[in-house]
Scaffold this active site. Structure first.
Site, PDB file in Angstrom:
ATOM      1  N   ARG A   1       0.860  -1.175   0.000  1.00 25.43           N
ATOM      2  CA  ARG A   1       0.000   0.000   0.000  1.00 25.43           C
ATOM      3  C   ARG A   1       0.900   1.230   0.000  1.00 25.43           C
ATOM      4  O   ARG A   1       2.058   1.168   0.426  1.00 25.43           O
ATOM      5  CB  ARG A   1      -0.899   0.018   1.241  1.00 25.43           C
ATOM      6  CG  ARG A   1      -1.806  -1.201   1.394  1.00 25.43           C
ATOM      7  CD  ARG A   1      -2.595  -1.107   2.699  1.00 25.43           C
ATOM      8  NE  ARG A   1      -3.518  -2.223   2.882  1.00 25.43           N
ATOM      9  CZ  ARG A   1      -3.251  -3.311   3.604  1.00 25.43           C
ATOM     10  NH1 ARG A   1      -2.080  -3.428   4.220  1.00 25.43           N
ATOM     11  NH2 ARG A   1      -4.145  -4.278   3.726  1.00 25.43           N
TER      12      ARG A   1
ATOM     13  N   LYS B   1      -2.021  -2.079   7.978  1.00 24.55           N
ATOM     14  CA  LYS B   1      -3.198  -1.530   8.645  1.00 24.55           C
ATOM     15  C   LYS B   1      -3.297  -2.045  10.070  1.00 24.55           C
ATOM     16  O   LYS B   1      -2.992  -3.206  10.350  1.00 24.55           O
ATOM     17  CB  LYS B   1      -4.464  -1.908   7.873  1.00 24.55           C
ATOM     18  CG  LYS B   1      -4.674  -1.110   6.591  1.00 24.55           C
ATOM     19  CD  LYS B   1      -6.014  -1.439   5.972  1.00 24.55           C
ATOM     20  CE  LYS B   1      -6.291  -0.572   4.754  1.00 24.55           C
ATOM     21  NZ  LYS B   1      -7.621  -0.890   4.151  1.00 24.55           N
TER      22      LYS B   1
ATOM     23  N   HIS C   1      -2.101   2.097  -6.094  1.00 28.76           N
ATOM     24  CA  HIS C   1      -2.818   0.862  -5.803  1.00 28.76           C
ATOM     25  C   HIS C   1      -2.904  -0.038  -7.038  1.00 28.76           C
ATOM     26  O   HIS C   1      -3.036  -1.259  -6.910  1.00 28.76           O
ATOM     27  CB  HIS C   1      -4.225   1.170  -5.295  1.00 28.76           C
ATOM     28  CG  HIS C   1      -4.905   0.007  -4.665  1.00 28.76           C
ATOM     29  ND1 HIS C   1      -4.636  -0.392  -3.371  1.00 28.76           N
ATOM     30  CD2 HIS C   1      -5.823  -0.872  -5.144  1.00 28.76           C
ATOM     31  CE1 HIS C   1      -5.368  -1.452  -3.082  1.00 28.76           C
ATOM     32  NE2 HIS C   1      -6.091  -1.765  -4.146  1.00 28.76           N
TER      33      HIS C   1
ATOM     34  N   ARG D   1      -0.180  -2.471  -6.833  1.00 26.65           N
ATOM     35  CA  ARG D   1      -0.471  -3.507  -5.834  1.00 26.65           C
ATOM     36  C   ARG D   1      -1.431  -4.540  -6.425  1.00 26.65           C
ATOM     37  O   ARG D   1      -1.252  -5.742  -6.244  1.00 26.65           O
ATOM     38  CB  ARG D   1      -1.074  -2.838  -4.597  1.00 26.65           C
ATOM     39  CG  ARG D   1      -1.580  -3.789  -3.500  1.00 26.65           C
ATOM     40  CD  ARG D   1      -1.981  -2.944  -2.289  1.00 26.65           C
ATOM     41  NE  ARG D   1      -2.830  -3.639  -1.338  1.00 26.65           N
ATOM     42  CZ  ARG D   1      -2.391  -4.403  -0.340  1.00 26.65           C
ATOM     43  NH1 ARG D   1      -1.091  -4.604  -0.203  1.00 26.65           N
ATOM     44  NH2 ARG D   1      -3.227  -4.970   0.513  1.00 26.65           N
TER      45      ARG D   1
ATOM     46  N   HIS E   1      -3.897  -9.015   4.059  1.00 23.50           N
ATOM     47  CA  HIS E   1      -5.351  -9.043   4.223  1.00 23.50           C
ATOM     48  C   HIS E   1      -5.738  -9.948   5.386  1.00 23.50           C
ATOM     49  O   HIS E   1      -5.230 -11.063   5.503  1.00 23.50           O
ATOM     50  CB  HIS E   1      -6.032  -9.571   2.953  1.00 23.50           C
ATOM     51  CG  HIS E   1      -5.969  -8.629   1.797  1.00 23.50           C
ATOM     52  ND1 HIS E   1      -6.102  -9.026   0.489  1.00 23.50           N
ATOM     53  CD2 HIS E   1      -5.781  -7.275   1.755  1.00 23.50           C
ATOM     54  CE1 HIS E   1      -5.998  -7.974  -0.306  1.00 23.50           C
ATOM     55  NE2 HIS E   1      -5.808  -6.910   0.440  1.00 23.50           N
TER      56      HIS E   1
ATOM     57  N   TYR F   1      -9.169  -8.585  -5.109  1.00 22.28           N
ATOM     58  CA  TYR F   1      -7.999  -8.048  -5.778  1.00 22.28           C
ATOM     59  C   TYR F   1      -7.501  -8.949  -6.903  1.00 22.28           C
ATOM     60  O   TYR F   1      -6.586  -8.596  -7.618  1.00 22.28           O
ATOM     61  CB  TYR F   1      -6.852  -7.858  -4.778  1.00 22.28           C
ATOM     62  CG  TYR F   1      -6.988  -6.653  -3.894  1.00 22.28           C
ATOM     63  CD1 TYR F   1      -6.273  -5.506  -4.162  1.00 22.28           C
ATOM     64  CD2 TYR F   1      -7.826  -6.665  -2.790  1.00 22.28           C
ATOM     65  CE1 TYR F   1      -6.388  -4.391  -3.356  1.00 22.28           C
ATOM     66  CE2 TYR F   1      -7.952  -5.563  -1.972  1.00 22.28           C
ATOM     67  CZ  TYR F   1      -7.231  -4.426  -2.258  1.00 22.28           C
ATOM     68  OH  TYR F   1      -7.343  -3.321  -1.452  1.00 22.28           O
TER      69      TYR F   1
END
Length: 299
Positions: free
Chosen positions: A149, A173, A245, A248, A271, A280
């Protein structure tokens, strides 16, 4: 509406127990603020324990009437569920009014991907004779080679590079750390940048460990990465709408198309749910049919 103590507790819960970023915490609080705005619009001021499922359904209808997109409605519902879930944990309420609230169905719009020739084109468009050229080449290689990211890239540190084993430690995250493999090409460009460009920079205090710096010796911002990608797309005449992105997404897509295990890709992307990884990775039916034919004993 005396909600302030509960909102303060909810904020602490999100920060301390769920380890969410400041932006995520503010987004959750913003969702609850929308509910408060709804009650103000209809001149009601219920206590936190008086809210019921019917209220929330009417609130969602109100959002829809305002023209709020389905994706934003889903985001608000997620915030409501988190808030009332917290109130249940704290024994503030005995029944969760959001339990039966369903988010609107969302279409899965897949972003553009780049093929390897388009990615090579972006890298070749970078002028390596300029001081920032080697840095920018390294940035593209890392974004595509590691599937990071944009914030993970800007936060990447020298102390989290492990070139001997070809891994980097990434802060994702929720402040979750993960190890991500990094290829030899990306490592080569990072090494060239560090030894030939960055070593000659006057680095601002507190930025010594960040890999990618701007011309003032400070950590690169997110917007500077977005601007870099946009300028390279224009320079190469790329007609697709791309962002950091996109690289990615291309990383994940190319791995899956090459036969990589979905769980491994999930781990590299950071994730928490395999469902997110599936979004994705747009695997076509022919590939799925090929997998069944090759690996299932009854095929």
């Amino acid at each position: 509406m005396l909600w302030s103590p509960y909102l303060k507790g909810f904020k602490s819960y999100l920060q301390l127990e769920r380890s969410l970023s400041g932006n995520s915490v503010e987004a959750y609080l913003g969702d609850i603020d929308k509910l408060q705005q709804y009650y103000l619009s209809i001149n009601r001021a219920p206590g936190i324990t008086e809210i019921n499922t019917s209220d929330l359904k009417t609130f969602i209808s109100w959002l829809n009437d305002l023209g709020m997109q389905a994706s934003t409605q889903a985001r608000v519902i997620s915030g409501l569920k988190a808030f009332f879930g917290y109130l249940m944990i704290e024994d503030v309420i005995q029944n969760n009014p959001s339990a039966l609230i369903e988010a609107p169905k969302l279409s899965r719009k897949l972003p553009d991907t780049l093929n390897i020739y388009e990615i090579n084109g972006l890298i070749e468009a970078i002028d390596a004779s300029k001081p920032e050229g080697m840095r920018n080449k390294a940035i593209i290689e890392v974004l595509y080679g590691c599937g990071l990211r944009v914030t993970e890239l800007t936060e990447l540190k020298i102390s989290n590079l492990y070139p001997q084993i070809e891994f980097i430690k990434v802060l994702g995250k929720g402040n979750k750390e993960r190890l991500v493999p990094i290829g030899g090409v990306a490592l080569k460009f990072i090494d060239l940048y560090l030894k030939e460009v960055r070593v000659h920079m006057n680095i601002k205090k507190g930025n010594e460990d960040f890999i990618f710096l701007n011309r003032f010796g400070a950590k690169l911002s997110r917007i500077s990465i977005f601007n870099l990608i946009k300028s390279l797309a224009i320079a190469t005449g790329l007609k697709k709408t791309i962002s950091p992105h996109t690289l990615r997404h291309s990383f994940a897509t190319h791995l899956i198309e090459g036969g990589a295990d979905l769980r491994a890709v999930q781990e590299m992307l950071g994730h928490s749910s395999i469902t997110t990884t599936e979004i994705y990775t747009h695997i076509d039916r022919d590939y799925l049919r090929e997998v069944i034919t090759q690996f299932h004993p009854r095929s």
